[in-house]
Motif scaffolding. Structure first.
Motif, PDB file in Angstrom:
ATOM      1  N   GLU A 196      46.329  16.707   8.485  1.00  0.00           N
ATOM      2  CA  GLU A 196      47.071  17.833   8.891  1.00  0.00           C
ATOM      3  C   GLU A 196      47.686  17.606  10.334  1.00  0.00           C
ATOM      4  O   GLU A 196      47.043  18.365  10.999  1.00  0.00           O
ATOM      5  CB  GLU A 196      46.478  19.243   8.793  1.00  0.00           C
ATOM      6  N   GLY A 197      48.554  16.894  10.449  1.00  0.00           N
ATOM      7  CA  GLY A 197      48.894  16.470  12.094  1.00  0.00           C
ATOM      8  C   GLY A 197      48.360  15.526  12.634  1.00  0.00           C
ATOM      9  O   GLY A 197      47.167  14.953  12.103  1.00  0.00           O
ATOM     10  N   ALA A 198      48.937  15.123  13.687  1.00  0.00           N
ATOM     11  CA  ALA A 198      48.288  14.173  14.517  1.00  0.00           C
ATOM     12  C   ALA A 198      47.082  14.293  15.236  1.00  0.00           C
ATOM     13  O   ALA A 198      46.228  13.704  15.324  1.00  0.00           O
ATOM     14  CB  ALA A 198      49.130  13.678  15.728  1.00  0.00           C
ATOM     15  N   GLN A 199      46.816  15.807  15.305  1.00  0.00           N
ATOM     16  CA  GLN A 199      45.578  16.206  15.990  1.00  0.00           C
ATOM     17  C   GLN A 199      44.405  15.726  15.101  1.00  0.00           C
ATOM     18  O   GLN A 199      43.109  15.378  15.426  1.00  0.00           O
ATOM     19  CB  GLN A 199      45.534  17.609  16.333  1.00  0.00           C
ATOM     20  N   ALA A 201      44.332  13.750  12.473  1.00  0.00           N
ATOM     21  CA  ALA A 201      44.229  12.412  12.434  1.00  0.00           C
ATOM     22  C   ALA A 201      43.608  11.893  13.487  1.00  0.00           C
ATOM     23  O   ALA A 201      42.475  11.001  13.254  1.00  0.00           O
ATOM     24  CB  ALA A 201      45.463  11.716  12.393  1.00  0.00           C
ATOM     25  N   ASP A 298      48.599   6.300  19.046  1.00  0.00           N
ATOM     26  CA  ASP A 298      49.297   7.650  18.801  1.00  0.00           C
ATOM     27  C   ASP A 298      50.963   7.190  19.163  1.00  0.00           C
ATOM     28  O   ASP A 298      51.050   7.113  20.339  1.00  0.00           O
ATOM     29  CB  ASP A 298      48.916   8.724  19.629  1.00  0.00           C
ATOM     30  N   TYR A 300      53.642   8.320  19.688  1.00  0.00           N
ATOM     31  CA  TYR A 300      54.339   9.677  20.201  1.00  0.00           C
ATOM     32  C   TYR A 300      55.586   9.568  20.529  1.00  0.00           C
ATOM     33  O   TYR A 300      56.411   8.782  21.422  1.00  0.00           O
ATOM     34  CB  TYR A 300      53.719  10.177  21.278  1.00  0.00           C
ATOM     35  N   THR A 328      52.890  11.707  13.059  1.00  0.00           N
ATOM     36  CA  THR A 328      52.968  12.920  12.650  1.00  0.00           C
ATOM     37  C   THR A 328      54.604  13.364  12.252  1.00  0.00           C
ATOM     38  O   THR A 328      55.448  12.530  12.691  1.00  0.00           O
ATOM     39  CB  THR A 328      52.709  14.070  13.616  1.00  0.00           C
ATOM     40  N   SER A 330      55.537  16.520  12.695  1.00  0.00           N
ATOM     41  CA  SER A 330      55.518  17.710  13.374  1.00  0.00           C
ATOM     42  C   SER A 330      56.898  17.657  14.135  1.00  0.00           C
ATOM     43  O   SER A 330      57.673  19.023  14.372  1.00  0.00           O
ATOM     44  CB  SER A 330      54.571  18.136  14.460  1.00  0.00           C
ATOM     45  N   ARG A 338      52.712  20.730   8.793  1.00  0.00           N
ATOM     46  CA  ARG A 338      51.274  20.272   9.116  1.00  0.00           C
ATOM     47  C   ARG A 338      50.953  18.895   8.288  1.00  0.00           C
ATOM     48  O   ARG A 338      50.148  18.857   7.556  1.00  0.00           O
ATOM     49  CB  ARG A 338      50.249  21.269   8.885  1.00  0.00           C
ATOM     50  N   GLY A 340      50.617  14.556   8.915  1.00  0.00           N
ATOM     51  CA  GLY A 340      50.421  13.603   9.655  1.00  0.00           C
ATOM     52  C   GLY A 340      49.680  12.444   8.950  1.00  0.00           C
ATOM     53  O   GLY A 340      49.321  12.802   7.550  1.00  0.00           O
TER      54      GLY A 340
END
Length: 491
Positions: A196-199, A201, A298, A300, A328, A330, A338, A340
């Motif tokens: 559910e998103g990079a966080q 992960a 990451d 990003y 992600t 996002s 949500r 990732g």
């Protein structure tokens, strides 16, 4: 509401209290709630007998069924117990204990929570200059809706169940193909784990690879979510400085603070915008191998490269690199999706697959299937192309507005990639005060110093998002920001 006085009968107290709140809801619910509160507060002592249902109904001018139903509900919950003599209050925890629990000052929480530092105050979603927010009004909602409709129509009733804990196979395969072409990532679909998103992960990487007390390196200034994930895993965090070439490490660092995990944003350092040089990438991989460390890459904002050719991921630089690649949707799609993912090295995947299947539960299955369709149909690539052009134009407009109207000494970092610019300010301008004042004007820049664990004078500035702000607004917004900055100058 206060409990009944000790010298008052239950009937008299109920009659007066219910009379005051006749319009508060059904009488049965009111009667039940007031008796329950009186029992919990100690006003109705354990073993005391409640009035008979007929007598109480007459006293309260309600039907006997109302009283009977309330008594039955209390009995089902265990507050009272019917017997031959009537209905008595059950023996519960002493009232003074209940009051002590109710008035306790601070609930006990895990010690690790004290290490998770709060970030900047949350701004409104549509506040201008907010970093990390994509151009939501330009998202192809109609095309996405069609993808979701196809996913639902083509799915069997079984898709309403949990599904594969590691993610829907069509999405994992689509991600693997897209990453191979767009980012140079080497992986097979079975190495992709949906999160559910990079966080989430990043948090999953911490759970899989670290033990309490292990050391984690994070960029400083850097992404607060990575620090929170490591703190939640009871890791010891060592902040590592970044410069124009990205994450800085030395032999001394490797010997003094050998890491278990290294978090980095090599394609677009967040928030400074640096690109980790190829020499440092290869050196970091070599040292990680030598010391038995794992790198969390990451990637990003890598999809939004504004100058030159896309920079490949670290993960694909060398064979069997000790790199876990995190991504992600996002920003390439929209935050509330949500979705990732993390790409695990093949040997690691073989070791953790069974535990992962116990730790995770499949979910968001229709959204995952729709995302797979969106990628495979070419809609995702076309959307990315449109967004690159839009963000390039918005960044140029923001740079021009800063040059014309930001009447404060400053330097601009980054800009090669992503949805934000970092504006560094002299230390005499209080970046956190500027950010706080800006919120009152519906502007949401973030103070650069808030990203640092060990702030230095150079970590002073503003991170300005341009993704979800129209280009024609930049001039008046920058004028206002310039006024706020001058007002925050220290004497």
């Amino acid at each position: 509401m206060s409990p009944p006085p000790r010298n008052a009968t239950a009937t008299a107290w109920l009659e007066s209290s219910l009379a005051r709140e006749r319009e508060a809801g059904p009488m049965q619910r009111q009667l039940h709630e007031r008796l329950k509160r009186a029992i919990l507060d100690g006003g109705l002592a354990p073993g005391s007998r409640l009035p008979g249902s007929r007598a109480l109904a007459e006293a309260l001018s309600v039907s006997r069924n109302t009283v009977t139903a309330a008594y039955e509900h209390l009995a089902a919950e265990g507050y009272v117990q019917p017997d031959r003599q009537g209905t008595r209050v059950t023996e519960l925890a002493p009232a003074k204990v209940m009051r002590a629990v109710k008035t306790g000052v601070t609930p006990a929480t895990a010690r690790r929570l004290a290490r998770i530092q709060p970030g900047a105050p949350r701004a409104e979603m549509d506040a201008a200059l907010r970093p990390g927010m994509p151009a939501l009004s330009h998202f192809p909602a109609a095309a996405w809706r069609r993808a979701v409709d196809r996913a639902i129509r083509g799915a069997s009733p079984a898709t309403l169940g949990y599904g594969d804990p590691l993610g829907e196979p069509p999405l994992r395969a689509a991600i693997a193909r897209h990453l191979a072409i767009a980012r140079g990532v080497r992986c097979e679909p079975h190495q992709v784990v949906i999160a559910e998103g990079a966080q989430e992960a990043i948090a999953l990487c911490v759970r899989l690879l670290s033990n309490p007390g292990d050391t984690g390196w994070v960029e400083d200034p850097g992404y607060r979510g990575a620090k929170a994930a490591m703190h939640a895993g009871d890791m010891r965090i060592v902040p590592m400085r970044v410069d124009a070439e990205g994450l800085c490490t030395s032999e001394r660092d490797w010997h003094k603070h050998p890491p278990r995990l290294i978090y980095t944003t090599p394609s677009h350092q967040y928030p400074a915008g640096a690109v980790l040089s190829i020499a440092r990438r290869l050196a970091l991989i070599a040292q990680a191998r030598r010391h038995g460390a794992w790198i969390i890459e990451d990637d990003y904002d890598s999809e939004f490269r504004h100058t030159g050719e896309p920079i490949g991921a670290m993960q694909g630089l060398v064979d069997d690199a000790p790199v876990l690649y995190v991504g992600t949707f996002s920003k390439t799609m929209f935050p509330s999706l949500r979705l990732g993912f993390v790409v695990l090295p093949a040997p690691l995947m073989a070791a953790v697959q069974k535990p992962l299947e116990e730790m995770l539960r499949g979910g968001h299955r229709h959204e995952q299937l729709a995302m797979a369709d969106f990628i495979e149909s070419g809609q995702f690539s076309r959307h990315l192309g449109r967004m690159r052009r839009l963000y390039r134009e918005r960044q140029q407009a923001l740079r021009l507005a800063l040059a014309r109207h930001f009447k404060v000494p400053h330097e601009i970092d980054g800009g090669y990639c992503g949805l934000h610019l970092t504006v560094r300010l002299p230390p005499r301008f209080d970046d956190q005060r500027i950010a706080a004042d800006a919120l009152r004007h519906r502007l949401a820049p973030t103070a650069l110093s808030s990203f640092a664990m060990r702030p230095r004078p150079s970590d002073n500035g503003l991170v300005l998002g341009y993704g979800n702000t129209s280009a024609e607004l930049f001039e008046p917004l920058v004028k206002r920001l310039s006024q706020l900055a001058r007002a925050a100058e220290r004497a």
